[in-house]
Design an enzyme around this catalytic site. Structure first.
Site, mmCIF file in Angstrom:
data_model
loop_
_atom_site.group_PDB
_atom_site.id
_atom_site.type_symbol
_atom_site.label_atom_id
_atom_site.label_comp_id
_atom_site.label_asym_id
_atom_site.label_seq_id
_atom_site.Cartn_x
_atom_site.Cartn_y
_atom_site.Cartn_z
ATOM 1 N N PRO A 1 0.821 -1.211 0.000
ATOM 2 C CA PRO A 1 0.000 0.000 0.000
ATOM 3 C C PRO A 1 0.855 1.260 0.000
ATOM 4 C CG PRO A 1 -0.941 -1.608 1.478
ATOM 5 C CD PRO A 1 0.367 -2.183 1.008
ATOM 6 N N CYS A 2 0.428 2.240 -0.808
ATOM 7 C CA CYS A 2 1.294 3.383 -1.077
ATOM 8 C C CYS A 2 0.756 4.695 -0.538
ATOM 9 C CB CYS A 2 1.498 3.514 -2.588
ATOM 10 S SG CYS A 2 -0.053 3.741 -3.507
#
Length: 454
Positions: free
Chosen positions: A95-96
């Site tokens: 996840p960014c």
């Protein structure tokens, strides 16, 4: 080659690798909606996909998993995979949100720490190669007095015995009709190079990494050209080529026949009844390979815009091509509509709407459907149109709700979010084939001519 996909989402990266001839062992994804999409499409053999996951349910149940819990419960099993050298490749896009320049870039965002869980799995299963995909923002410093997250990841990988090769890549080079700029990291285990890297200091290995990364990127781009030719794709695939057959109106603005949406028990939502104005171009042929001509994909539910929204969208479509308005507000397709225009002409403070250009690739597909306005229809895109821009084939079905809001957003992963978060399958297939067929030869021929790469 056998792979494990971490933070797999709905399966874009896995689909690409399976199409490249890799064997999928496990896919780890926390959200049940996203995992069910992967499971329903990629785990059971079908006419559309013969090379599916070879999942051993005796050790890891076939369901969604939290990576923290997996590391806690299955540490010994993962370590045993490493001892037996079962896994050739670990891939994933952690996840960014904590790295993205579109967000708050919070260094304390717990989602930003998940990248280190990825590295823990790598350390346990000891794959020959790794692929990590993330936003470009991971290369920027979050705090002025600390290195970028990408630099910290590279240091950790060197500590684990991997040479990190990093570069920024545009997904459109693989035939994806989208200008999606991403950070790519390819990790090569030291013994795959058969050099004495393990005897060098970290800074020396970093220097080698910095020297080799642009060379590998250049070779990758050369391979991408060959890949597109193999797929029969042109140099650039534009939006019109990707979604023209899913329009709701013909050029005379007459509405094509519609039916009640098939994915919801409600008479308030509609979808097109058939594909229209079909131009059988190479991209459409690729995404519909093996399907009947009249096959209508899922995900075609149209947004139920109110009259006020329709008027605003219609005005935007008119203004974005009007010379006077373009000059006055610097309006352009594919770029965020300027704040003065939105406030003075559309009477809204929303700052992210972009209008597609049918003759160019789309800008980055996000998880928010309102981010993109159709190129000549006053509406947002359907889930299937999002999927087309991400290069998902038409047979790929997405599970879960269409959209969510409020408290439900914390627990569900709607279809738009799944598609927007995915790695484009075409890009994943190209990267997989590059590692499988090209990388070892490049290591041997260019970088280490006096040794033999495995």
């Amino acid at each position: 080659m056998r792979f494990i996909d971490l933070f797999s989402g709905c399966g874009g990266l896995s689909l690409g690798l399976l199409n490249a001839g890799f064997t999928g062992l496990y896919a780890i994804e926390k959200n049940p909606d996203a995992f069910n999409s992967l499971k329903s499409n990629l785990v059971t053999p079908s006419q559309s996909l013969t090379n599916c996951f070879k999942w051993d349910t005796s050790e890891i149940p076939l369901k969604n998993h939290d990576i923290h819990q997996l590391l806690e419960d299955k540490c010994n099993f993962l370590e045993n995979l490493g001892h037996k050298q079962v896994v050739d490749l670990v891939v994933g896009g952690p996840p960014c949100q904590g790295f993205s320049t579109a967000g708050r870039r919070d260094p304390d965002d717990p989602r930003s720490q998940l990248v280190y869980d990825y590295l823990k799995v790598v350390n346990l299963v000891q794959p020959k190669f790794i692929i990590m995909e993330n936003v470009k923002g991971i290369t920027y410093k979050i705090k002025s007095d600390s290195p970028s997250p990408a630099h910290e990841i590279k240091l950790k990988l060197i500590e684990l015995g991997y040479l990190p090769i990093t570069f920024i890549e545009d997904a459109s080079i693989w035939g994806v009709p989208q200008q999606r700029i991403r950070f790519i990291l390819i990790g090569i285990r030291f013994d795959q190079i058969k050099s004495q890297l393990s005897n060098l200091h970290t800074n020396e290995i970093l220097e080698i990494s910095n020297q080799f990364s642009p060379i590998i990127k250049s070779k990758l781009e050369e391979f991408a050209c060959k890949f597109k030719k193999l797929k029969g794709l042109p140099e650039i695939v534009n939006v019109g080529e990707a979604i023209h057959d899913l329009k709701t109106q013909c050029n005379s603005k007459q509405t094509y026949p519609q039916i009640n949406a098939t994915d919801i028990n409600s008479k308030l939502f509609f979808q097109i009844a058939s594909r229209n104005n079909i131009i059988n171009n190479p991209y459409i042929r690729l995404l519909r390979k093996g399907l009947e001509e009249d096959y209508l994909p899922s995900g075609l539910r149209l947004a139920n815009h109110n009259e006020n929204t329709l008027k605003k969208f219609s005005k935007i479509l008119q203004d974005v091509d009007c010379p006077e308005q373009k000059f006055k507000y610097n309006l352009r397709r594919r770029t965020t509509l300027p704040k003065p225009y939105l406030e003075n002409e559309i009477y809204t403070k929303k700052l992210i709407t972009k209008v597609l250009d049918k003759n160019l690739p789309a800008s980055t597909v996000t998880t928010v459907p309102e981010d993109m306005l159709h190129y000549d229809e006053a509406r947002i895109l359907t889930v299937r149109e999002f999927a087309r821009l991400q290069s998902f084939p038409d047979w790929y079905n997405f599970q879960g709700p269409y959209t969510t809001g409020g408290e439900r957003r914390k627990h569900s992963c709607p279809k738009y979010t799944q598609v927007g978060n995915a790695v484009p399958p075409l890009m994943a297939e190209g990267l997989g084939l590059f590692i499988k067929n090209e990388l070892s030869h490049i290591i041997k021929k260019i970088f280490f001519p006096n040794v033999t790469a495995l």
